[in-house]
Design a protein around this motif. Structure first.
Motif, short mmCIF file in Angstrom:
data_model
loop_
_atom_site.label_atom_id
_atom_site.label_comp_id
_atom_site.label_asym_id
_atom_site.label_seq_id
_atom_site.Cartn_x
_atom_site.Cartn_y
_atom_site.Cartn_z
N TRP A 1 2.28 -79.88 -63.41
CA TRP A 1 3.37 -79.14 -62.93
C TRP A 1 3.94 -78.14 -63.43
O TRP A 1 4.60 -77.38 -62.86
N SER A 2 4.02 -78.44 -64.82
CA SER A 2 4.69 -77.41 -65.59
C SER A 2 4.00 -76.30 -66.18
O SER A 2 4.43 -75.27 -66.51
N GLY A 3 2.94 -76.83 -66.82
CA GLY A 3 2.10 -75.95 -67.57
C GLY A 3 1.19 -75.07 -67.13
O GLY A 3 0.69 -74.24 -67.76
N GLY A 4 0.77 -75.27 -65.73
CA GLY A 4 -0.20 -74.55 -65.18
C GLY A 4 -1.65 -74.85 -65.64
O GLY A 4 -2.65 -74.08 -65.10
N ASN A 5 -1.95 -76.12 -66.25
CA ASN A 5 -3.28 -76.26 -66.10
C ASN A 5 -4.16 -76.76 -65.12
O ASN A 5 -3.24 -77.27 -64.08
N VAL A 6 -5.06 -76.26 -64.85
CA VAL A 6 -5.85 -76.54 -63.46
C VAL A 6 -7.15 -77.01 -63.83
O VAL A 6 -7.70 -76.76 -64.98
N ASP A 7 -7.72 -77.61 -62.79
CA ASP A 7 -9.05 -78.20 -62.85
C ASP A 7 -9.68 -78.11 -61.18
O ASP A 7 -8.76 -78.40 -60.48
N TYR A 8 -10.86 -77.75 -61.31
CA TYR A 8 -11.52 -77.52 -59.98
C TYR A 8 -12.77 -78.53 -59.72
O TYR A 8 -13.65 -78.56 -60.97
#
Length: 124
Positions: A53-60
């Motif tokens: 939510w805050s740091g923008g780390n993503v996973d797909y």
């Protein structure tokens, strides 16, 4: 409590794009991560993407990597899923889910709140 409402689903042709949105309300300051999951008729629920939510780390998931992009707008309390180059196998009910603890897992059981879902249909 956190409430989630998805929007943006619809009927498209293979190769088209759609942008799904997940609007969060309530105690949104408790949200640590948001994930998108999908479920097609007769199939198990499947992880699609997640974002911190805050740091923008993503996973797909491997099936959507390179075609889908997850993003968040903290000011608007929304998480979007941009879906490009859609395939018939992407057709499903798409749900967003919020997690109030650290990490952005692929396991749906790790999420605390769920939206009702939005339907995506892709014709070949």
């Amino acid at each position: 409590q956190v409430q989630l409402v998805e929007s943006g689903g619809g009927l498209v042709q293979a190769g088209d794009s759609l942008r799904l949105s997940c609007a969060a309300s309530g105690r949104t300051f408790n949200i640590y991560a948001v994930g998108w999951f999908r479920q097609a008729p007769g199939k198990e629920r499947e992880f699609v993407a997640a974002i911190n939510w805050s740091g923008g780390n993503v996973d797909y998931s491997d099936s959507v990597k390179g075609r889908f992009t997850i993003s968040r707008d903290n000011a608007k309390n929304t998480v979007s899923l941009q879906m490009n180059s859609l395939k018939p196998e992407d057709a499903a009910s798409y749900h967003c889910a919020a997690r109030t603890r650290w990490n952005w897992p692929r396991d749906a059981n790790m999420y605390d709140y769920w939206g009702q879902g939005t339907q995506v249909t892709v014709s070949s």
